[in-house]
Design a protein around this motif. Structure first.
Motif, PDB file in Angstrom:
ATOM      1  N   GLY A   1       0.783  -1.233   0.000  1.00 14.24           N
ATOM      2  CA  GLY A   1       0.000   0.000   0.000  1.00 14.24           C
ATOM      3  C   GLY A   1       0.811   1.278   0.000  1.00 14.24           C
ATOM      4  O   GLY A   1       0.327   2.335   0.398  1.00 14.24           O
TER       5      GLY A   1
ATOM      6  N   THR B   1      -0.662   3.873  -2.312  1.00 13.43           N
ATOM      7  CA  THR B   1      -1.907   4.368  -1.722  1.00 13.43           C
ATOM      8  C   THR B   1      -1.597   5.394  -0.636  1.00 13.43           C
ATOM      9  O   THR B   1      -2.249   6.430  -0.539  1.00 13.43           O
TER      10      THR B   1
ATOM     11  N   ARG C   1      -2.523   9.259  -0.618  1.00 19.08           N
ATOM     12  CA  ARG C   1      -3.314   9.879   0.440  1.00 19.08           C
ATOM     13  C   ARG C   1      -2.632  11.109   1.031  1.00 19.08           C
ATOM     14  O   ARG C   1      -3.277  12.122   1.279  1.00 19.08           O
TER      15      ARG C   1
ATOM     16  N   TYR D   1     -12.677   0.860  -7.043  1.00 20.35           N
ATOM     17  CA  TYR D   1     -12.254   2.011  -6.246  1.00 20.35           C
ATOM     18  C   TYR D   1     -11.231   2.808  -7.072  1.00 20.35           C
ATOM     19  O   TYR D   1     -10.732   2.312  -8.088  1.00 20.35           O
TER      20      TYR D   1
ATOM     21  N   ASP E   1      -7.800   3.949  -7.894  1.00 20.35           N
ATOM     22  CA  ASP E   1      -6.470   3.442  -7.598  1.00 20.35           C
ATOM     23  C   ASP E   1      -5.469   4.596  -7.537  1.00 20.35           C
ATOM     24  O   ASP E   1      -4.964   5.049  -8.558  1.00 20.35           O
TER      25      ASP E   1
ATOM     26  N   ASP F   1       2.756  -4.653   5.842  1.00 20.06           N
ATOM     27  CA  ASP F   1       1.354  -5.042   5.864  1.00 20.06           C
ATOM     28  C   ASP F   1       1.118  -5.745   7.206  1.00 20.06           C
ATOM     29  O   ASP F   1       1.771  -6.744   7.509  1.00 20.06           O
TER      30      ASP F   1
ATOM     31  N   ASN G   1       0.830  -0.912   8.178  1.00 14.57           N
ATOM     32  CA  ASN G   1      -0.341  -0.534   7.375  1.00 14.57           C
ATOM     33  C   ASN G   1      -1.423  -1.625   7.383  1.00 14.57           C
ATOM     34  O   ASN G   1      -1.166  -2.742   7.809  1.00 14.57           O
ATOM     35  N   LYS G   2      -2.570  -1.246   6.872  1.00 16.60           N
ATOM     36  CA  LYS G   2      -3.723  -2.147   6.727  1.00 16.60           C
ATOM     37  C   LYS G   2      -4.244  -2.617   8.095  1.00 16.60           C
ATOM     38  O   LYS G   2      -4.714  -3.747   8.233  1.00 16.60           O
TER      39      LYS G   2
ATOM     40  N   SER H   1      -3.871   3.024   8.550  1.00 18.67           N
ATOM     41  CA  SER H   1      -4.565   2.451   7.397  1.00 18.67           C
ATOM     42  C   SER H   1      -4.500   3.508   6.294  1.00 18.67           C
ATOM     43  O   SER H   1      -5.168   4.535   6.375  1.00 18.67           O
TER      44      SER H   1
ATOM     45  N   LEU I   1      -5.486   3.247   3.278  1.00 21.62           N
ATOM     46  CA  LEU I   1      -6.709   3.266   2.473  1.00 21.62           C
ATOM     47  C   LEU I   1      -7.801   4.075   3.180  1.00 21.62           C
ATOM     48  O   LEU I   1      -8.486   4.884   2.570  1.00 21.62           O
ATOM     49  N   LYS I   2      -7.941   3.871   4.487  1.00 20.24           N
ATOM     50  CA  LYS I   2      -9.007   4.536   5.231  1.00 20.24           C
ATOM     51  C   LYS I   2      -8.556   5.866   5.838  1.00 20.24           C
ATOM     52  O   LYS I   2      -9.368   6.641   6.319  1.00 20.24           O
TER      53      LYS I   2
END
Lengths: 303, 422
Positions: B23, B26, B30, B57, B59, B121, B150-151, B187, B189-190
């Motif tokens: 990620g 990502t 972000r 989503y 990318d 991860d 992450n994640k 995270s 992604l979030k």
């Protein structure tokens, strides 16, 4: 230059120091460098940095402008002021001349921007330049984000993005073979906003078209093109007068302006700080052709 | 706010490292998005591409993979530089690929970094790659390290799992040379703990990633003790106004220079006094790294590019024999008796490889003493003999005067990165 008791440099001072280092390094190591000058804000910032790098001596290399034949008169006027004040030699490579001499072919469809490539490469070859300083910034475009500060070009002027030299610390490798040259990008780590902060801080003279002014424009493909001999309204289009300014300057047939009332450095900075569209996305027709338009042009030798 | 950026903000350069699917793109996407460094037209292009590929989503990795072949393969193949700014700081990200075959790119990105950001991860925990990245960042003397776990959203924000990874990494890092380590559960992604503190992980009381990046003190990482001024360019205007002007231009590599200081010029060993330090048309009271300045001396001594100005009682080592860690960056292996060009500060010379003492396994830190050559992306301890004396410090002491590059004289390509051992 703001120095502090805690030995911190502001980011603009640090960027300036890095660019000056690059200018001096290239001037020391290349036999025949040249500064590519479009008259836009980035190349003017480069002129200023080169002036600082060698002061009180003169800039030890000439300036090369590729004249598309469709350049804004205000830009050419600024160019002439800078060249005269700094006492540097100006070389003009004209696209019209290149067409006349059969160096590039005008098929009526290819843009002047693309015809600049062959014109520029021919000038570099004829003059025997081994390094050409360019005002490219890595924040401009994703292909540029990948480019080195010293960007090697083969004997055809081509950039090979997959085979770039690793660039470590500030140790730039300027080795060349016969016929090759290096593109050198002292502004690599600057962003559009950095350029404007610097121009404002240094009170640098830039072409008047960067400031808001009333102008006759033709709305076309979501852009506002400046009405001129080169850009005439097509059927169904109208010429309108609007309060506008330019975010980038290039050839008049492809460079659009934006509606704005920013008529000072400070107002321009305030406008750029909240801009939601990139300068190229907003005003450059040449980058709209494909997702890899810049990468493809660069591979051919564009700067 | 714009005034603040101009006057107060400083610059932090950081290198990111991570495995293929952890990620990283990502996270960078972000950071750029949340600091408004991404423009609408760029985001629209990425949304359109994501949609045309049938993703459900957006990318954000598409923002950073700039080259056609990268987009085709969906991987990052080269270092890319990204920029964003907050009112406190401007950031330069060297986004380096995680594959083992791109070690050279990671070394490239880390060479100028103040901080290294390693992503793992949470589901996988530490991998061979996370350890390798930490080793490389330590070897390159990147002073600050962040391990971003992450994640966390995919492991139910599990505190125990995070603490296990944290403890494991901290133990591993204690064997390395990492002066400052921060471990942050995120995270990407979030958006948890990226810019704002996560509500999902009340057990974590450290800073968000952005807060840490913004507040980290970096000015003291630079060497302010040892005066090192490699002369880059001699300025002789030969004009009526500046008839007798003779200045030595360069970028300060260490220490603080002031007018009145007694200095020595190497290699000649001549001493003189600093008459003045100029930055363009102004005299400044002092110069320190990384300022680019022009130094004038009171005496008319012979100084040229490649020389170094230092203090009389604090000099770099002057030597033709280098003992260094070398990262090899090309397919033709580095071998004993091989001749190469070497660039160190502003001096270029030729060098011959005397021997390879060992090859370092960057996964286990094992030193293979039987190795006699280095292949692509391998790192080892090498002894070199140089045609003329270089003015060096250990890399540990000074990252500028302790580093060099090796160039293949036939192809002109940079083939090695070297760091002088103490």
């Amino acid at each position: 230059m703001s120095t502090h008791a805690d030995y911190r440099l502001s980011q603009l001072d640090e960027l300036e120091a890095e660019s000056i280092h690059i200018f001096r390094e290239a001037a020391a190591e290349f036999e025949k460098p040249v500064l590519m000058f479009s008259g836009g804000k980035d190349s003017i910032t480069m002129m200023r940095l080169a002036e600082k790098a060698f002061f009180p001596a003169r800039i030890p290399f000439p300036v090369l402008q590729v004249d598309t034949g469709f350049d804004f008169p205000e830009v050419l006027a600024t160019r002439d002021n800078w060249v005269e004040r700094l006492g540097v030699r100006l070389i003009v490579a004209s696209v019209d001349e290149a067409i006349k001499n059969g160096i590039v072919i005008d098929d009526g469809k290819t843009s002047r921007n693309r015809l600049q490539i062959g014109t520029l490469l021919n000038a570099i070859e004829v003059e025997g330049f081994t390094a050409a300083f360019g005002g490219g910034r890595r924040d401009e475009e994703k292909a540029r984000a990948k480019e080195r500060i010293y960007s090697h070009r083969d004997e055809f002027g081509q950039w090979d993005p997959k085979n770039q030299r690793p660039e470590l610390w500030a140790l730039y490798n300027g080795r060349l073979h016969e016929g090759e040259h290096m593109r050198v990008f002292p502004l690599s780590n600057w962003t559009e906003l950095d350029i404007w902060h610097y121009i404002a801080r240094e009170q640098i003279e830039i072409p008047s078209i960067y400031f808001a002014h009333r102008r006759k424009v033709i709305p076309r493909d979501g852009m506002l093109l400046s009405a001129s001999e080169a850009v005439q309204p097509k059927a169904g289009e109208s010429v309108e007068e609007r309060l506008v300014r330019f975010r980038t300057v290039g050839d008049m047939t492809l460079t659009g302006c934006v509606e704005s009332d920013a008529d000072s450095y400070e107002k321009i900075i305030a406008e750029i700080a909240v801009a939601r569209v990139t300068e190229r996305g907003a005003t450059r027709g040449d980058d709209r052709f494909s997702e890899a338009a810049m990468e493809d042009r660069k591979k051919e030798g564009y700067f | 706010m714009t005034d603040l950026i101009e006057r107060e903000a400083d610059l932090l350069r950081f290198a990111t490292a991570g495995s293929v699917d952890d990620g990283k793109s990502t996270l960078i996407g972000r950071l750029l998005l949340d600091s408004k460094a991404i423009f609408e037209d760029q985001l629209e292009a990425v949304e359109a591409t994501s949609q045309s590929r049938g993703y459900d989503y957006t990318d954000l990795a598409l923002l950073t993979d700039g080259l056609r072949s990268e987009r085709e393969q969906g991987i990052t193949i080269d270092v890319a530089y990204r920029y964003f700014a907050t009112p406190r700081r401007k950031f330069i990200i060297a986004d380096t690929p995680g594959h083992v075959q791109y070690t050279r790119n990671m070394v490239t990105g880390a060479s100028t970094a103040d901080l290294g950001l390693v992503l793992v991860d949470a589901r996988q925990g530490l991998t061979e790659q996370s350890r390798r990245h930490a080793v490389l960042l330590s070897l390159l003397r990147v002073p600050h390290l962040v391990l971003a776990v992450n994640k966390m959203d995919l492991v139910d924000f599990d505190q125990k799992l995070f603490e296990k990874i944290d403890a494991e990494f901290t133990t591993f890092a204690s064997r390395l040379n990492i002066p400052d380590l921060q471990v942050i559960p995120i995270s990407a992604l979030k958006g948890d703990n990226v810019v704002t503190r996560s509500q999902q992980m009340p057990w974590y009381d450290g800073p968000s990633l952005m807060h840490h990046l913004e507040h980290l003190h970096i000015a003291s990482d630079r060497d302010l003790r040892d005066v090192r001024f490699p002369v880059q360019y001699v300025i002789r205007p030969k004009s009526d106004d500046y008839h007798d002007y003779r200045g030595y231009a360069g970028q300060v590599a260490g220490g603080v220079l002031k007018p009145g200081d007694e200095v020595m010029v190497l290699p000649s060993g001549m001493t003189s006094t600093i008459a003045g330090i100029d930055v363009f048309d102004q005299e400044v009271p002092e110069a320190f790294a990384p300022m680019s300045v022009v130094v004038r001396l009171t005496d008319d001594v012979d100084v040229s590019r490649g020389d170094m100005i230092c203090r009389t009682k604090n000099m770099p080592e002057q030597t033709q024999d280098l003992d260094a860690m070398v990262c090899w960056m090309t397919t033709q292996p580095l071998r004993p008796r091989q001749k190469l060009a070497i660039k160190h500060t502003t001096r270029t010379a030729r060098t011959v490889v005397k021997n390879v003492q060992y090859r370092l396994d960057v996964n286990t830190l094992h030193r293979d003493q039987d190795a006699s050559e280095l292949g692509l992306n391998e790192i080892g301890r090498v002894q070199l003999r140089v045609t003329q004396p270089l003015l060096v410090d250990s890399y540990e002491r000074n990252r500028t005067t302790g580093s060099f590059i090796l160039i293949d004289e036939a192809t002109g390509v940079t083939v090695g990165a070297g760091m002088v051992n103490s």
